[in-house]
Design an enzyme around this catalytic site. Structure first.
Site, PDB file in Angstrom:
ATOM      1  N   CYS A   1       6.868  -7.940   6.321  1.00  0.00           N
ATOM      2  CA  CYS A   1       8.067  -7.470   7.036  1.00  0.00           C
ATOM      3  C   CYS A   1       8.537  -8.575   7.965  1.00  0.00           C
ATOM      4  O   CYS A   1       7.724  -9.258   8.587  1.00  0.00           O
ATOM      5  CB  CYS A   1       7.745  -6.209   7.847  1.00  0.00           C
TER       6      CYS A   1
ATOM      7  N   GLU B   1       0.809  -1.212   0.000  1.00  0.00           N
ATOM      8  CA  GLU B   1       0.000   0.000   0.000  1.00  0.00           C
ATOM      9  C   GLU B   1       0.841   1.258   0.000  1.00  0.00           C
ATOM     10  O   GLU B   1       1.961   1.281   0.514  1.00  0.00           O
ATOM     11  CB  GLU B   1      -0.910   0.007   1.236  1.00  0.00           C
TER      12      GLU B   1
ATOM     13  N   CYS C   1      -1.788   5.765  10.533  1.00  0.00           N
ATOM     14  CA  CYS C   1      -0.546   5.097  10.888  1.00  0.00           C
ATOM     15  C   CYS C   1      -0.853   3.764  11.546  1.00  0.00           C
ATOM     16  O   CYS C   1      -1.714   3.675  12.399  1.00  0.00           O
ATOM     17  CB  CYS C   1       0.196   5.977  11.874  1.00  0.00           C
TER      18      CYS C   1
ATOM     19  N   CYS D   1       2.431  -4.089  15.247  1.00  0.00           N
ATOM     20  CA  CYS D   1       2.349  -3.820  13.812  1.00  0.00           C
ATOM     21  C   CYS D   1       1.637  -4.946  13.083  1.00  0.00           C
ATOM     22  O   CYS D   1       2.070  -6.098  13.157  1.00  0.00           O
ATOM     23  CB  CYS D   1       3.764  -3.649  13.270  1.00  0.00           C
TER      24      CYS D   1
ATOM     25  N   CYS E   1       3.240   8.180   1.635  1.00  0.00           N
ATOM     26  CA  CYS E   1       3.831   7.126   2.462  1.00  0.00           C
ATOM     27  C   CYS E   1       4.006   5.901   1.569  1.00  0.00           C
ATOM     28  O   CYS E   1       3.056   5.440   0.930  1.00  0.00           O
ATOM     29  CB  CYS E   1       2.876   6.840   3.625  1.00  0.00           C
TER      30      CYS E   1
ATOM     31  N   CYS F   1       7.363  -6.492  14.713  1.00  0.00           N
ATOM     32  CA  CYS F   1       7.038  -5.662  15.884  1.00  0.00           C
ATOM     33  C   CYS F   1       5.647  -6.044  16.407  1.00  0.00           C
ATOM     34  O   CYS F   1       4.728  -6.283  15.622  1.00  0.00           O
ATOM     35  CB  CYS F   1       7.066  -4.184  15.510  1.00  0.00           C
TER      36      CYS F   1
HETATM   37  S1  SF4 Z   1       6.800  -1.520  12.490  1.00  0.00           S
HETATM   38 FE1  SF4 Z   1       6.025  -3.149  11.143  1.00  0.00          FE
HETATM   39  S2  SF4 Z   1       6.800  -2.660   9.104  1.00  0.00           S
HETATM   40 FE2  SF4 Z   1       8.026  -1.469  10.610  1.00  0.00          FE
HETATM   41  S3  SF4 Z   1       9.788  -2.829  11.124  1.00  0.00           S
HETATM   42 FE3  SF4 Z   1       8.217  -3.271  12.652  1.00  0.00          FE
HETATM   43  S4  SF4 Z   1       7.117  -5.037  11.773  1.00  0.00           S
HETATM   44 FE4  SF4 Z   1       8.262  -4.090  10.094  1.00  0.00          FE
END
Ligand code: SF4
Length: 382
Positions: A112, A92, A342, A119, A105, A116
């Site tokens: 990923c 996106e 966000c 996230c 953005c 995290c």
């Molecule tokens: S916030 Fe999400 S996209 Fe960014 S590094 Fe951590 S897991 Fe990856």
């Protein structure tokens, strides 16, 4: 015959490509302007290029955006695109208009690997790195779409933040040529301070970025001590806070008048207490890193088991930092009605998969892809 997508190249790469075609390097500058400044995708339009070059390009090259799976526009003007990157993956990009700027953005990876806790992209796992062309294509498409959509002849996107899906510094070799295209006066001509790379803290790559292309740097801190950060941002186990802050200091040596933006996602009862603010203050003061803080209201998603901090607590946290003289902002939530805020950029995996399946079906049936909204909840990016 396979053709090369010219969005894969920065100006240097395009010059090398032109040389391989037996053309002078300066032709690349003309071509680069056509592609990025004028949004051309048809070599026939490029009337100031020699006909012989246009013919060579027509058989060896193409200028191709990513297929748009969906486009959603918020009542506040925010626009979110879901792009098909093949094999059931989608990424996106989000355009956020403000009075004095237009920010895009951009995603750097499908999924990923950092994982995290707060996230939703991290929860979905890693699919693959985007190519330079796939990163650049998000800007190329958005800029030229928006000029038509908003009926503007001048540049619409003034700022780019690499804060979409993915950890940009884990896709370094594709990222840097895309950044160079963003900065190039023959393309988008964005100033170094208006292009921001956001990282969860890949220390060796922070050093390389400083040396290669010192754009603005945002660091996803999210915790004031290692035990808490180990839990929220697992990469911290490899590059703990002290090492990360040292890397930030070295980065600023390449851009002495700059500062690091520390991103801090406010999680109810986890990292939002007064003692956390105090620890954070001690930490950055001791580090000597010039910085500002951006506090981010968390956008909850069920798998996280986390909640958004209440607004009074966010404001109290901000007050501790700002009263100590550190510029602190609380990020405004934009595009709520289209889940573009966000931490919502990646989309619920089921929705993304459904969108990708729909695209695959359309491709198989030879039908055109139509734009239509999906219900998506999105990724918490850094
Ligand atoms: S916030 Fe999400 S996209 Fe960014 S590094 Fe951590 S897991 Fe990856």
């Amino acid at each position: 015959m396979t053709t090369t997508n010219l969005l894969e190249f920065d100006l240097e790469g395009l010059a090398a490509f032109c040389e391989r075609l037996g053309e002078k390097r300066f032709r690349a500058t003309q071509l680069f302007r056509w592609i990025h400044q004028r949004g051309a995708s048809d070599f026939g339009q490029m009337t100031d290029l020699a006909k012989s070059l246009r013919e060579k390009l027509a058989t060896t090259a193409r200028i191709e955006a990513l297929p748009v799976a969906t486009q959603q526009e918020s009542t506040d003007g925010t626009i979110k695109w879901l792009f098909d990157v093949g094999d059931g993956n989608a990424v996106e990009a989000v355009f956020i208009p403000e009075d004095d700027r237009g920010t895009l953005c951009v995603s750097s990876q499908a999924g990923c690997a950092v994982g995290c806790r707060f996230c939703s992209t991290g929860h979905q796992g890693f699919s693959r790195n985007l190519t330079t062309g796939e990163i650049t294509a998000q800007l190329w498409f958005a800029e030229h779409f928006l000029r038509k959509h908003l009926q503007r002849n001048e540049r619409v996107i003034s700022n780019v933040v690499m804060m979409g899906m993915g950890e940009p510094l884990q896709n370094y070799s594709a990222l840097v040529p895309a950044l160079r295209t963003m900065l190039d006066d023959n393309a988008y001509g964005l100033s170094r301070r208006r292009v921001t790379v956001s990282t969860s803290g890949v220390v060796p790559m922070i050093d390389r970025l400083g040396a290669d292309c010192p754009v603005a740097l945002a660091v996803s801190l999210h915790a004031p001590n290692d035990p808490l950060r180990d839990d929220l941002v697992p990469l911290n186990r490899k590059y703990p806070i002290a090492e990360l802050l040292e890397a930030c200091k070295r980065y600023l040596a390449h851009a002495p008048r700059d500062f690091i933006t520390f991103e801090y996602c406010m999680l109810d009862g986890v990292n939002d207490q007064p003692e956390h603010a105090k620890q954070l203050l001690d930490l950055v003061r001791a580090s000597g890193v010039s910085c500002k803080f951006n506090l981010i209201p968390f956008n909850p998603f069920p798998a996280s088991g986390l909640l958004r901090s209440p607004q009074p607590r966010v404001l109290a946290f901000a007050k501790v930092l700002s009263e100590a003289g550190i510029v602190t902002t609380v990020r405004k939530t934009r595009g709520d009605d289209i889940d573009a805020a966000c931490g919502q950029l990646a989309g619920d995996v089921k929705d993304r998969t459904r969108a990708a399946e729909r695209m695959a079906e359309r491709r198989a049936s030879g039908r055109t892809i139509v734009l239509h909204p999906v219900t998506a909840t999105a990724p918490q990016e850094h």
